[in-house]
Design a protein around this motif. Sequence first.
Motif, PDB file in Angstrom:
ATOM      1  N   LEU A  94       0.689  -1.407  -0.004  1.00  0.00           N
ATOM      2  CA  LEU A  94       0.108  -0.044   0.037  1.00  0.00           C
ATOM      3  C   LEU A  94       0.952   1.355   0.108  1.00  0.00           C
ATOM      4  O   LEU A  94       0.171   2.241  -0.074  1.00  0.00           O
ATOM      5  N   LYS A  95       2.302   0.991  -0.012  1.00  0.00           N
ATOM      6  CA  LYS A  95       3.268   2.126   0.304  1.00  0.00           C
ATOM      7  C   LYS A  95       2.864   2.900   1.292  1.00  0.00           C
ATOM      8  O   LYS A  95       2.298   4.424   1.172  1.00  0.00           O
ATOM      9  N   MET A  96       2.442   2.594   2.643  1.00  0.00           N
ATOM     10  CA  MET A  96       1.962   3.151   3.942  1.00  0.00           C
ATOM     11  C   MET A  96       3.074   3.190   4.635  1.00  0.00           C
ATOM     12  O   MET A  96       3.458   2.121   5.469  1.00  0.00           O
ATOM     13  N   PRO A  97       3.782   4.357   5.028  1.00  0.00           N
ATOM     14  CA  PRO A  97       4.569   4.459   5.987  1.00  0.00           C
ATOM     15  C   PRO A  97       4.208   4.588   7.529  1.00  0.00           C
ATOM     16  O   PRO A  97       3.073   4.576   7.667  1.00  0.00           O
ATOM     17  N   VAL A  98       5.093   4.219   8.212  1.00  0.00           N
ATOM     18  CA  VAL A  98       4.755   3.802   9.844  1.00  0.00           C
ATOM     19  C   VAL A  98       3.982   5.035  10.175  1.00  0.00           C
ATOM     20  O   VAL A  98       2.813   5.067  10.812  1.00  0.00           O
ATOM     21  N   TYR A  99       4.566   6.390   9.727  1.00  0.00           N
ATOM     22  CA  TYR A  99       3.751   7.771  10.725  1.00  0.00           C
ATOM     23  C   TYR A  99       2.299   7.834   9.872  1.00  0.00           C
ATOM     24  O   TYR A  99       1.688   8.426  10.673  1.00  0.00           O
ATOM     25  N   LYS A 100       2.326   7.529   8.870  1.00  0.00           N
ATOM     26  CA  LYS A 100       0.977   7.682   8.160  1.00  0.00           C
ATOM     27  C   LYS A 100      -0.138   6.678   8.734  1.00  0.00           C
ATOM     28  O   LYS A 100      -1.255   6.868   8.949  1.00  0.00           O
ATOM     29  N   PHE A 101       0.269   5.232   8.851  1.00  0.00           N
ATOM     30  CA  PHE A 101      -0.496   4.402   9.389  1.00  0.00           C
ATOM     31  C   PHE A 101      -0.874   4.781  10.869  1.00  0.00           C
ATOM     32  O   PHE A 101      -1.920   4.403  11.281  1.00  0.00           O
ATOM     33  N   LEU A 102      -0.145   5.429  11.601  1.00  0.00           N
ATOM     34  CA  LEU A 102      -0.285   5.691  12.912  1.00  0.00           C
ATOM     35  C   LEU A 102      -0.807   7.058  13.070  1.00  0.00           C
ATOM     36  O   LEU A 102      -0.614   7.586  14.201  1.00  0.00           O
ATOM     37  N   LEU A 108       5.638  16.692  11.796  1.00  0.00           N
ATOM     38  CA  LEU A 108       6.355  15.552  11.403  1.00  0.00           C
ATOM     39  C   LEU A 108       6.121  15.215  10.014  1.00  0.00           C
ATOM     40  O   LEU A 108       6.866  14.938   9.125  1.00  0.00           O
ATOM     41  N   CYS A 109       4.681  15.535   9.388  1.00  0.00           N
ATOM     42  CA  CYS A 109       4.564  15.300   8.022  1.00  0.00           C
ATOM     43  C   CYS A 109       5.247  16.202   7.372  1.00  0.00           C
ATOM     44  O   CYS A 109       5.979  15.999   6.036  1.00  0.00           O
ATOM     45  N   GLU A 110       5.599  17.744   7.648  1.00  0.00           N
ATOM     46  CA  GLU A 110       6.385  18.762   7.067  1.00  0.00           C
ATOM     47  C   GLU A 110       7.925  18.011   6.816  1.00  0.00           C
ATOM     48  O   GLU A 110       8.630  18.348   5.915  1.00  0.00           O
ATOM     49  N   VAL A 111       8.356  17.564   7.959  1.00  0.00           N
ATOM     50  CA  VAL A 111       9.771  16.999   7.837  1.00  0.00           C
ATOM     51  C   VAL A 111       9.731  15.960   6.733  1.00  0.00           C
ATOM     52  O   VAL A 111      10.597  15.789   6.029  1.00  0.00           O
ATOM     53  N   ALA A 112       8.929  14.912   6.747  1.00  0.00           N
ATOM     54  CA  ALA A 112       8.797  14.097   5.747  1.00  0.00           C
ATOM     55  C   ALA A 112       9.001  14.596   4.381  1.00  0.00           C
ATOM     56  O   ALA A 112       9.570  14.105   3.437  1.00  0.00           O
ATOM     57  N   ARG A 113       7.885  15.846   4.255  1.00  0.00           N
ATOM     58  CA  ARG A 113       7.725  16.331   2.837  1.00  0.00           C
ATOM     59  C   ARG A 113       9.174  16.954   2.443  1.00  0.00           C
ATOM     60  O   ARG A 113       9.746  16.778   1.189  1.00  0.00           O
ATOM     61  N   GLN A 114       9.886  17.669   3.360  1.00  0.00           N
ATOM     62  CA  GLN A 114      11.301  18.290   2.981  1.00  0.00           C
ATOM     63  C   GLN A 114      12.117  17.338   2.767  1.00  0.00           C
ATOM     64  O   GLN A 114      13.101  17.389   2.154  1.00  0.00           O
ATOM     65  N   LEU A 115      12.114  15.975   3.255  1.00  0.00           N
ATOM     66  CA  LEU A 115      12.978  14.916   2.810  1.00  0.00           C
ATOM     67  C   LEU A 115      12.539  14.246   1.556  1.00  0.00           C
ATOM     68  O   LEU A 115      13.255  13.355   1.344  1.00  0.00           O
ATOM     69  N   GLY A 116      11.473  14.707   0.951  1.00  0.00           N
ATOM     70  CA  GLY A 116      11.117  13.985  -0.184  1.00  0.00           C
ATOM     71  C   GLY A 116      10.608  12.318   0.107  1.00  0.00           C
ATOM     72  O   GLY A 116      10.446  11.643  -0.833  1.00  0.00           O
ATOM     73  N   LEU A 117       9.843  12.330   1.400  1.00  0.00           N
ATOM     74  CA  LEU A 117       9.478  11.021   1.659  1.00  0.00           C
ATOM     75  C   LEU A 117       7.849  11.088   1.756  1.00  0.00           C
ATOM     76  O   LEU A 117       7.270  10.074   2.095  1.00  0.00           O
ATOM     77  N   SER A 118       6.976  12.222   1.431  1.00  0.00           N
ATOM     78  CA  SER A 118       5.656  12.484   1.456  1.00  0.00           C
ATOM     79  C   SER A 118       5.038  12.528  -0.084  1.00  0.00           C
ATOM     80  O   SER A 118       5.844  13.385  -0.858  1.00  0.00           O
TER      81      SER A 118
END
Length: 215
Positions: free
Chosen positions: A181-189, A205-215
Amino acid sequence: MIPPIMDVGGVLISSEILTEYFCCDYEKCHGICCVEGDAGAPITLDEIAGIEDALDTVWPTLSASAQSVIDHQGVAYTDKDGELVTSIVRGRECVFAREMLSGSSNLGGDQGSSAKQGRTEDSCWLCMLERAYRNGQTSFCKPISCSLYPIREKTFSDGLVGLNYNKWDVCRDAVIKGTALKMPVYKFLREPLIRRFGEEWYEELCEVARQLGLS
C-alpha cells in the motif's frame, strides 16, 4: 542523506518511522501481538487509573485465568526492565486479551492450549478494553503504547522523549501489506500519534517528511 535520528518538536524520532512501511493485517495476524512476548504492554500510572475505572465493565468478558491474575497482582506489574506493564496470563497474553472464534461474537472459555501455540486458524484475539470503549461502555480505550505499535516510546533521564520503530517477526504480514500500500509507519499511526503528541506536532512531522522527499 536522511539522518538516522531527527528532532521533531522536541521529540527524537528514528528515521525508520518515516521510511519503513507498515499496515496491520488483522485477518492474517489474528491479533497475535496481544499474545506473543514475555511482558505486558508499557503503561502509565494515569492509564492504570483509567483501566481500574473500566474494570467493572470489562470484568465479565475476561477469562477466568485473567481474573485470577488481576485478583492476585492487579492490572499491571513492574517487568524485569523496571517498567510498568499490563499484567499477563501464563507468561504470555495480556489479561485484557480474549480469544474469539472468527466470525463469531461469542467469547470462548480459557484457551490455554491455543494461547501457548500463539495462533489458531479459526480464532483471533481482541482487546476487551478497546471492545468496551468502541461499544460506548467506557471512556478509556487502551494503553497508548498499544495504539502506537510498532512505534515504541522511551523517556530518557532528562525527560526527553524518543520514538523508535520496533521490528517484530509476528508483524511480518503488516510489513508486507504496508509495502504493497506504500503506507509509511507515521501515516498508518496518524490517529494515535495525534492522540499522544497533538495535531500540530503531527503536522510538523509530516512537514519533515515532505522536506526529505518522503511524502
